[in-house]
Enzyme design. Structure first.
Site, PDB file in Angstrom:
ATOM      1  N   ASP A 212      47.882  34.978 -11.495  1.00  0.00           N
ATOM      2  CA  ASP A 212      48.787  34.234 -10.634  1.00  0.00           C
ATOM      3  C   ASP A 212      47.980  33.865  -9.379  1.00  0.00           C
ATOM      4  O   ASP A 212      46.937  34.456  -9.129  1.00  0.00           O
ATOM      5  CB  ASP A 212      49.997  35.124 -10.269  1.00  0.00           C
ATOM      6  CG  ASP A 212      51.117  34.310  -9.618  1.00  0.00           C
ATOM      7  OD1 ASP A 212      52.212  34.862  -9.431  1.00  0.00           O
ATOM      8  OD2 ASP A 212      50.874  33.139  -9.283  1.00  0.00           O
TER       9      ASP A 212
ATOM     10  N   ASP B  17      56.143  36.190 -18.433  1.00  0.00           N
ATOM     11  CA  ASP B  17      55.526  37.429 -17.937  1.00  0.00           C
ATOM     12  C   ASP B  17      56.551  38.182 -17.104  1.00  0.00           C
ATOM     13  O   ASP B  17      57.406  37.549 -16.458  1.00  0.00           O
ATOM     14  CB  ASP B  17      54.301  37.120 -17.051  1.00  0.00           C
ATOM     15  CG  ASP B  17      54.724  36.910 -15.590  1.00  0.00           C
ATOM     16  OD1 ASP B  17      55.063  35.765 -15.248  1.00  0.00           O
ATOM     17  OD2 ASP B  17      54.743  37.900 -14.829  1.00  0.00           O
TER      18      ASP B  17
ATOM     19  N   CYS C 230      62.949  51.220 -33.944  1.00  0.00           N
ATOM     20  CA  CYS C 230      61.600  50.884 -33.453  1.00  0.00           C
ATOM     21  C   CYS C 230      60.562  51.724 -34.189  1.00  0.00           C
ATOM     22  O   CYS C 230      60.778  52.905 -34.452  1.00  0.00           O
ATOM     23  CB  CYS C 230      61.527  51.159 -31.941  1.00  0.00           C
ATOM     24  SG  CYS C 230      59.926  50.759 -31.209  1.00  0.00           S
TER      25      CYS C 230
ATOM     26  N   CYS D 208      57.351  52.042 -33.053  1.00  0.00           N
ATOM     27  CA  CYS D 208      56.190  52.183 -32.159  1.00  0.00           C
ATOM     28  C   CYS D 208      55.715  53.628 -32.134  1.00  0.00           C
ATOM     29  O   CYS D 208      56.411  54.543 -32.604  1.00  0.00           O
ATOM     30  CB  CYS D 208      56.543  51.706 -30.750  1.00  0.00           C
ATOM     31  SG  CYS D 208      57.355  52.928 -29.697  1.00  0.00           S
TER      32      CYS D 208
ATOM     33  N   CYS E 245      58.274  56.043 -30.650  1.00  0.00           N
ATOM     34  CA  CYS E 245      59.479  56.290 -31.458  1.00  0.00           C
ATOM     35  C   CYS E 245      59.169  57.003 -32.770  1.00  0.00           C
ATOM     36  O   CYS E 245      60.048  57.643 -33.354  1.00  0.00           O
ATOM     37  CB  CYS E 245      60.198  54.964 -31.722  1.00  0.00           C
ATOM     38  SG  CYS E 245      60.842  54.249 -30.194  1.00  0.00           S
TER      39      CYS E 245
ATOM     40  N   HIS F 222      56.617  52.096 -25.180  1.00  0.00           N
ATOM     41  CA  HIS F 222      57.753  51.584 -25.972  1.00  0.00           C
ATOM     42  C   HIS F 222      58.297  50.279 -25.391  1.00  0.00           C
ATOM     43  O   HIS F 222      58.568  49.321 -26.127  1.00  0.00           O
ATOM     44  CB  HIS F 222      58.886  52.613 -26.033  1.00  0.00           C
ATOM     45  CG  HIS F 222      60.171  52.014 -26.529  1.00  0.00           C
ATOM     46  ND1 HIS F 222      60.434  51.791 -27.871  1.00  0.00           N
ATOM     47  CD2 HIS F 222      61.225  51.504 -25.846  1.00  0.00           C
ATOM     48  CE1 HIS F 222      61.603  51.191 -27.989  1.00  0.00           C
ATOM     49  NE2 HIS F 222      62.105  50.995 -26.787  1.00  0.00           N
TER      50      HIS F 222
HETATM   51  C1  LIG Z   1      59.511  38.230 -10.732  1.00  0.00           C
HETATM   52  N1  LIG Z   1      59.918  36.881 -10.509  1.00  0.00           N
HETATM   53  C2  LIG Z   1      59.007  35.921 -10.230  1.00  0.00           C
HETATM   54  N2  LIG Z   1      57.671  36.103 -10.250  1.00  0.00           N
HETATM   55  C3  LIG Z   1      57.128  34.904  -9.871  1.00  0.00           C
HETATM   56  C4  LIG Z   1      55.811  34.511  -9.657  1.00  0.00           C
HETATM   57  C5  LIG Z   1      55.544  33.209  -9.197  1.00  0.00           C
HETATM   58  N3  LIG Z   1      54.250  32.820  -8.949  1.00  0.00           N
HETATM   59  C6  LIG Z   1      54.012  31.596  -8.460  1.00  0.00           C
HETATM   60  N4  LIG Z   1      55.009  30.702  -8.206  1.00  0.00           N
HETATM   61  C7  LIG Z   1      56.303  30.987  -8.451  1.00  0.00           C
HETATM   62  O1  LIG Z   1      57.187  30.158  -8.210  1.00  0.00           O
HETATM   63  C8  LIG Z   1      56.622  32.311  -8.971  1.00  0.00           C
HETATM   64  C9  LIG Z   1      57.956  32.703  -9.199  1.00  0.00           C
HETATM   65  C10 LIG Z   1      58.197  34.000  -9.644  1.00  0.00           C
HETATM   66  N5  LIG Z   1      59.371  34.653  -9.901  1.00  0.00           N
HETATM   67 ZN   LIG Z   2      59.578  52.435 -29.701  1.00  0.00          ZN
END
Ligand SMILES: CNc1nc2cc3nc[nH]c(=O)c3cc2[nH]1
Ligand SMILES: [Zn+2]
Length: 375
Positions: free
Chosen positions: A95, A269, A307, A309, A312, A338
């Site tokens: 990110d 993610d 499950c 895994c 489990c 898990h």
């Molecule tokens: C946990 N929620 C969430 N994690 C994010 C990460 C992000 N990165 C860059 N730009 C985003 O708008 C953005 C939004 C997000 N919402």
């Molecule tokens: Zn499991």
């Protein structure tokens, strides 16, 4: 030019429009829709790379902001990049740091050139910009890197959102110019605009014209109701090129993964599986189980009877409850293993449902069993 990231659309579910695809990266090809476990500080907390591999994890996340602060992107670069540093030879996505700045640091000032804020660990003054975010991500060496954007808080006024979207589009252009390794690292743009359809259109138009290798839908999973997220996806994903991957950032829970795939998302993610795992909450095919509850003290069944895994197959709820109650580290390893396995396998079931053109039926069955339909 050879592109490091290529999305192959294999088929579309006739019942829902969800996509089955293949994401080709310099570190392998992985089926979509996919769930990407989060390893903020170059580790998916408590899990070894071999364990992530045996589960079927393909792409994992790390965070530019956190690795910039500790150990420093220069050290990761000296190690040969993130793959070498953390002994992970499949896909990595980083990110860009913007979201962490907004979610971790109270004092911040957003200017055209970038964001001034405080180091959340020691209060030092810091500055992040599109150029700096590209420098760090180029040094970390992930296969997919994200443009530096502003993820506005929810809710935000239309006026605030409009000027934020326009600045994020200018920042996206600066990221493209500052990207030093376009042949090895695929740069994705991040569409903003909150819940305002015309601003989402403007953001998507700006970014698609810049021809990124993939597009994220940002600004969601920031506290908005699920209906708002679903509505925003309904009018945003169709604006994105069908032959490029679409990534919904920060999502999520089992219902949001299924509903996001139905609305055309390919990549997800979320820290959820390891975060709730650390406090002893697990996702099972019959809903959430809070293992510390007294009702599990003599429950010698697995966390999830459906499950297969490692957790489990080998351990009982009573044993895991005991470990969590005693703060034994092995306990959170078992719950984390898990939970990550559960979401990775959920996406396998979603992909199979797309192959069979029955994702809406699968959603119905899964929601019923998990308890999402309960009033
Ligand atoms: C946990 N929620 C969430 N994690 C994010 C990460 C992000 N990165 C860059 N730009 C985003 O708008 C953005 C939004 C997000 N919402
Ligand atoms: Zn499991």
């Amino acid at each position: 030019m050879t592109t490091p990231i290529r999305f192959e659309l294999i088929k579309t579910c006739r019942q829902t429009g969800a996509r089955l695809g293949m994401l080709h990266t310099p570190h392998g090809s992985f089926e979509t829709p996919m769930f990407m476990p989060v390893g903020t500080l170059a580790t998916v907390k408590t899990l070894a790379p071999e364990e992530l591999k045996e589960m079927g994890a393909g792409v994992i996340l790390s965070n530019t902001y956190h690795l910039w602060l500790r150990p420093g992107h220069d050290i990761v670069a000296e190690a040969g990049g993130l793959h070498a540093f953390m002994n992970w030879d499949r896909g990595i996505l980083t990110d860009s740091g913007g979201f962490q700045v907004f979610s971790l640091s109270e004092f911040r000032r957003i200017e055209e050139e970038g964001v001034y804020f405080r180091n959340h660990l020691n209060g030092d003054k810091l500055f992040l910009s599109p150029e700096k975010a590209m420098e760090i991500q180029n040094a970390l060496g992930a296969d997919i890197i994200m443009a530096f954007d502003e993820c506005p808080p929810y809710p935000a006024t239309y006026e605030y959102m409009k000027q934020s979207v326009e600045r994020t589009s200018r920042w996206a252009e600066r990221c493209l110019k500052a990207h030093r390794r376009p042949k090895e690292q695929g740069l994705f743009g991040i569409v903003q605009g909150g819940e305002y359809e015309d601003l989402r259109r403007q953001s998507a138009r700006d970014l698609v014209s810049l021809d990124f290798l993939g597009y994220a839908v940002g600004g969601l999973s920031v506290g908005e109701p699920k209906e708002v997220m679903n509505r925003v996806l309904e009018f945003t994903t169709p604006l994105l090129p069908a032959d490029k991957p679409r990534y919904l950032m920060g999502v999520g829970s089992p219902d949001s993964l299924i509903d996001g795939a139905i609305r055309g998302i390919d990549m997800f993610d979320c820290v959820l599986p390891t975060r709730i795992g650390r406090n002893g909450t697990v996702m099972t095919s019959e809903g959430r189980v809070v293992i510390k509850n007294a009702q599990y003290a003599r429950d010698f069944s697995p966390l999830d009877p459906n499950c297969d895994c490692y957790t489990c197959r080998n351990y009982t709820r009573a044993y895991i409850r005991h470990l969590i109650k005693c703060d034994e580290t092995f306990g959170i390893r078992l719950t984390s293993y898990h939970n990550v396995y559960f979401l990775i396998k959920l996406m396998e079931q979603v992909r199979q449902a797309i192959r069979e053109d029955r994702l809406a039926d699968f959603r119905e069955e899964f929601f019923e069993r998990y308890g999402f339909n309960k009033p």
